[in-house]
Scaffold this motif. Structure first.
Motif, PDB file in Angstrom:
ATOM      1  N   GLN A 324      -7.089  -5.276   8.930  1.00  0.00           N
ATOM      2  CA  GLN A 324      -5.664  -5.076   8.790  1.00  0.00           C
ATOM      3  C   GLN A 324      -5.160  -5.252   7.588  1.00  0.00           C
ATOM      4  N   GLY A 325      -3.819  -4.445   6.916  1.00  0.00           N
ATOM      5  CA  GLY A 325      -3.567  -4.447   5.696  1.00  0.00           C
ATOM      6  C   GLY A 325      -2.728  -6.035   5.459  1.00  0.00           C
ATOM      7  N   VAL A 326      -1.776  -6.336   6.454  1.00  0.00           N
ATOM      8  CA  VAL A 326      -1.155  -7.592   6.595  1.00  0.00           C
ATOM      9  C   VAL A 326      -0.793  -8.047   7.866  1.00  0.00           C
ATOM     10  N   ALA A 327      -1.173  -9.274   8.105  1.00  0.00           N
ATOM     11  CA  ALA A 327      -1.010  -9.672   9.729  1.00  0.00           C
ATOM     12  C   ALA A 327      -0.212 -11.014   9.440  1.00  0.00           C
ATOM     13  N   ALA A 341       7.220  -3.490  -1.370  1.00  0.00           N
ATOM     14  CA  ALA A 341       7.816  -2.199  -2.360  1.00  0.00           C
ATOM     15  C   ALA A 341       6.466  -1.509  -2.982  1.00  0.00           C
ATOM     16  N   ASP A 342       6.437  -0.119  -3.038  1.00  0.00           N
ATOM     17  CA  ASP A 342       5.521   0.412  -3.586  1.00  0.00           C
ATOM     18  C   ASP A 342       4.041   0.025  -3.488  1.00  0.00           C
ATOM     19  N   CYS A 343       3.707   0.071  -2.466  1.00  0.00           N
ATOM     20  CA  CYS A 343       2.343  -0.355  -1.818  1.00  0.00           C
ATOM     21  C   CYS A 343       1.844   0.742  -1.217  1.00  0.00           C
ATOM     22  N   VAL A 344       0.377   0.758  -1.351  1.00  0.00           N
ATOM     23  CA  VAL A 344      -0.297   1.821  -0.575  1.00  0.00           C
ATOM     24  C   VAL A 344      -1.164   1.276   0.201  1.00  0.00           C
ATOM     25  N   PHE A 345      -1.427   1.541   1.582  1.00  0.00           N
ATOM     26  CA  PHE A 345      -2.185   0.934   2.771  1.00  0.00           C
ATOM     27  C   PHE A 345      -3.303   2.338   2.952  1.00  0.00           C
ATOM     28  N   GLN A 346      -4.460   2.015   2.776  1.00  0.00           N
ATOM     29  CA  GLN A 346      -5.336   3.217   2.861  1.00  0.00           C
ATOM     30  C   GLN A 346      -6.700   2.675   3.373  1.00  0.00           C
ATOM     31  N   GLY A 347      -7.034   3.409   4.378  1.00  0.00           N
ATOM     32  CA  GLY A 347      -8.486   2.937   4.895  1.00  0.00           C
ATOM     33  C   GLY A 347      -8.624   1.610   6.084  1.00  0.00           C
ATOM     34  N   CYS A 348      -7.778   0.909   6.378  1.00  0.00           N
ATOM     35  CA  CYS A 348      -7.542  -0.016   7.407  1.00  0.00           C
ATOM     36  C   CYS A 348      -7.996   0.651   8.780  1.00  0.00           C
ATOM     37  N   TYR A 349      -9.015  -0.185   9.255  1.00  0.00           N
ATOM     38  CA  TYR A 349      -9.307   0.464  10.769  1.00  0.00           C
ATOM     39  C   TYR A 349      -8.621  -0.501  11.519  1.00  0.00           C
ATOM     40  N   GLY A 350      -7.634  -1.343  11.410  1.00  0.00           N
ATOM     41  CA  GLY A 350      -6.698  -1.771  12.501  1.00  0.00           C
ATOM     42  C   GLY A 350      -5.144  -1.424  12.215  1.00  0.00           C
ATOM     43  N   PHE A 351      -4.484  -2.124  12.044  1.00  0.00           N
ATOM     44  CA  PHE A 351      -3.150  -1.862  11.761  1.00  0.00           C
ATOM     45  C   PHE A 351      -2.933  -2.149  10.215  1.00  0.00           C
ATOM     46  N   ALA A 352      -2.016  -1.118   9.634  1.00  0.00           N
ATOM     47  CA  ALA A 352      -1.489  -1.436   8.160  1.00  0.00           C
ATOM     48  C   ALA A 352      -0.612  -2.960   8.231  1.00  0.00           C
ATOM     49  N   VAL A 353       0.216  -2.893   8.962  1.00  0.00           N
ATOM     50  CA  VAL A 353       1.143  -4.371   8.895  1.00  0.00           C
ATOM     51  C   VAL A 353       1.212  -4.463  10.193  1.00  0.00           C
ATOM     52  N   ALA A 354       1.209  -5.821  10.461  1.00  0.00           N
ATOM     53  CA  ALA A 354       1.493  -6.347  12.039  1.00  0.00           C
ATOM     54  C   ALA A 354       1.971  -7.598  11.925  1.00  0.00           C
ATOM     55  N   ASP A 355       2.991  -7.961  13.013  1.00  0.00           N
ATOM     56  CA  ASP A 355       3.494  -9.123  13.311  1.00  0.00           C
ATOM     57  C   ASP A 355       2.862  -9.414  14.413  1.00  0.00           C
ATOM     58  N   ASN A 356       2.202 -10.710  14.419  1.00  0.00           N
ATOM     59  CA  ASN A 356       1.319 -10.941  15.526  1.00  0.00           C
ATOM     60  C   ASN A 356       1.910 -11.421  16.864  1.00  0.00           C
ATOM     61  N   GLY A 363      14.283  -9.554   8.909  1.00  0.00           N
ATOM     62  CA  GLY A 363      14.603  -9.289   7.598  1.00  0.00           C
ATOM     63  C   GLY A 363      13.293  -8.734   6.829  1.00  0.00           C
ATOM     64  N   TRP A 364      12.755  -7.845   7.531  1.00  0.00           N
ATOM     65  CA  TRP A 364      11.577  -7.307   6.939  1.00  0.00           C
ATOM     66  C   TRP A 364      12.089  -5.826   6.478  1.00  0.00           C
ATOM     67  N   SER A 365      11.616  -5.580   5.249  1.00  0.00           N
ATOM     68  CA  SER A 365      11.920  -4.095   4.454  1.00  0.00           C
ATOM     69  C   SER A 365      10.635  -3.505   3.940  1.00  0.00           C
ATOM     70  N   PHE A 366      10.622  -2.243   3.832  1.00  0.00           N
ATOM     71  CA  PHE A 366       9.639  -1.187   3.311  1.00  0.00           C
ATOM     72  C   PHE A 366      10.214  -0.294   2.400  1.00  0.00           C
ATOM     73  N   LEU A 367      10.001  -0.325   1.051  1.00  0.00           N
ATOM     74  CA  LEU A 367      10.519   1.013   0.090  1.00  0.00           C
ATOM     75  C   LEU A 367       9.372   1.476  -0.659  1.00  0.00           C
ATOM     76  N   ARG A 368       9.369   2.847  -0.466  1.00  0.00           N
ATOM     77  CA  ARG A 368       8.445   3.588  -1.079  1.00  0.00           C
ATOM     78  C   ARG A 368       6.856   3.143  -1.034  1.00  0.00           C
ATOM     79  N   CYS A 369       6.465   2.916   0.277  1.00  0.00           N
ATOM     80  CA  CYS A 369       5.142   2.681   0.794  1.00  0.00           C
ATOM     81  C   CYS A 369       4.527   3.712   1.141  1.00  0.00           C
ATOM     82  N   SER A 370       3.132   3.839   1.277  1.00  0.00           N
ATOM     83  CA  SER A 370       2.494   4.955   1.685  1.00  0.00           C
ATOM     84  C   SER A 370       1.177   4.329   2.632  1.00  0.00           C
ATOM     85  N   ILE A 371       1.098   4.719   3.755  1.00  0.00           N
ATOM     86  CA  ILE A 371       0.258   4.281   4.705  1.00  0.00           C
ATOM     87  C   ILE A 371      -0.642   5.514   5.232  1.00  0.00           C
ATOM     88  N   ASP A 372      -1.823   5.457   5.233  1.00  0.00           N
ATOM     89  CA  ASP A 372      -2.794   6.547   5.294  1.00  0.00           C
ATOM     90  C   ASP A 372      -4.208   5.783   6.353  1.00  0.00           C
TER      91      ASP A 372
END
Length: 372
Positions: A324-327, A341-356, A363-372
């Motif tokens: 996972q990118g961030v758990a 902000a301005d983050c790339v998530f690429q090639g994770c074989y689980g979640f890119a971002v997860a709340d457990n 109060g979570w925010s995403f700005l100009r991010c790419s998930i592949d």
């Protein structure tokens, strides 16, 4: 995997207008350019505009100390000059340092290796790679493990060396700057334990230009309690960095191929901290294409086990070969006020971002991010 001609982890100052031959993806973020080579690994170009380096202190000469692995004084050193520099980090007289204090570390003309923990025991301290000609080479803290960490369930692993860990230990101190001058200024490698460990009482610590590679515990299973199929099999454990405390900044850090996650918090809490220009990946793969530590949930950042809030990820790359990118969070603790902000998530074989899945997080925010 076939090695790519571009996969040399060099930080180039100019991104070409089109992807070089042999690359398969190109991201052009506000932060800079990211090419992915044929193996899915990053080729990072300098950000546009580049982030300013942490401020450099200008203490009086009496507040400056020196560390050099080739100190002429050897063990009979007091750290007051290059001629009498401390021979290694375990020779620093922390309790006798002036406040504030600047400690220069000798990198030699083309690199220098140190073989003890940088155990930061005082507040208002800057540890900085020297910028003098002949002393500004890249620095290594080598933990002493002779073989890379084992893959999970390895029956034939050979443990060699007399390793120590962590490579860097931050005690309950405040206002500390570890500045190694840019990408790869310091490499922490082969530690038997975390590359960096931070006390939950630490406050306002900035780290710049640190790579953490192949740090963690090499362990031999004693049975089912280790979650390994049989006793006697080898596996790896522990993260690249165990952060704790508040008000920290992690900048220009690359962490890969450690025992578990790149960053993993503990029960002490973690607040108001920033990850900027960080690269998280795993490059050592098994025959099935998964990283060596696949069963040890190798995330880029697993932030759980205590209260957390005010976490920022900016201009960072998460991948490849991560679970996972961030758990974040656990069954008891929510994670509040998280921004990407301005983050790339690429090639994770689980979640890119997860709340457990614990209490509601807000109060979570995403700005100009790419998930592949």
């Amino acid at each position: 995997m076939a090695a790519s001609a571009y996969n040399d982890r060099t930080i180039r100052t100019t991104a070409p207008a089109t992807p070089p031959a042999g690359t398969r993806r190109y991201y052009d973020l506000q932060a800079g350019g990211y090419f992915m080579d044929a193996d899915g690994l990053p080729i990072l170009y300098a950000p546009r505009p580049s982030a300013p380096a942490p401020p450099m202190p200008t203490p009086s000469p009496s507040n400056v100390r020196y560390v050099s692995a080739v100190s002429p004084a050897g063990l009979a050193s007091d750290g007051l000059s290059w001629g009498t520099a401390w021979l290694d980090f375990n020779r620093i007289a922390w309790q006798a340092l002036p406040s504030p204090c600047l400690i220069y570390v000798d990198g030699g003309p083309s690199g220098m290796t140190y073989r003890s923990t940088l155990d930061v025991q005082a507040s208002f301290v800057t540890v900085q790679r020297s910028n003098e000609p002949g002393r500004s080479g890249p620095i290594t803290i080598d933990g002493g493990r002779m073989n890379p960490l084992p893959r999970w369930g390895d029956p034939a692993y050979v443990f060699a060396g007399n390793p120590f860990g962590p490579g860097i230990n931050i005690r309950a101190v405040s206002n500390v700057l570890l500045d190694f001058g840019g990408w790869g200024g310091l490499t922490v490698q082969h530690c038997q334990g975390e590359g960096i460990r931070m006390d939950p009482g630490s406050v306002n610590v900035t780290m710049n230009g640190i790579d953490i590679v192949d740090c963690g515990l090499a362990l031999q299973s004693t049975g089912a309690a280790d979650q390994v199929p049989a006793a006697g099999l080898w596996f790896a454990d522990r993260p690249g960095c165990l952060p704790g405390g508040s008000g920290h900044t992690f900048r220009r850090m690359r962490i890969h191929d450690c025992g578990e996650d790149a960053f993993q918090t503990d029960a002490g809490g973690f607040h108001d901290s920033t990850f900027d220009l960080c690269i998280f990946s795993n490059t050592r793969l098994r025959a099935d294409g998964l990283p060596y530590a696949a069963e040890r949930h190798p995330d880029a950042a697993q932030l759980y086990g205590g209260p957390m809030s005010g976490i920022t990820f900016s201009r960072s790359w998460f991948g490849s070969h991560l679970l996972q990118g961030v758990a974040m969070g656990d069954q008891v603790n929510a994670v509040q006020k998280v921004s990407f902000a301005d983050c790339v998530f690429q090639g994770c074989y689980g979640f890119a971002v997860a709340d457990n899945g614990g209490p509601p997080s807000n109060g979570w925010s995403f700005l100009r991010c790419s998930i592949d």
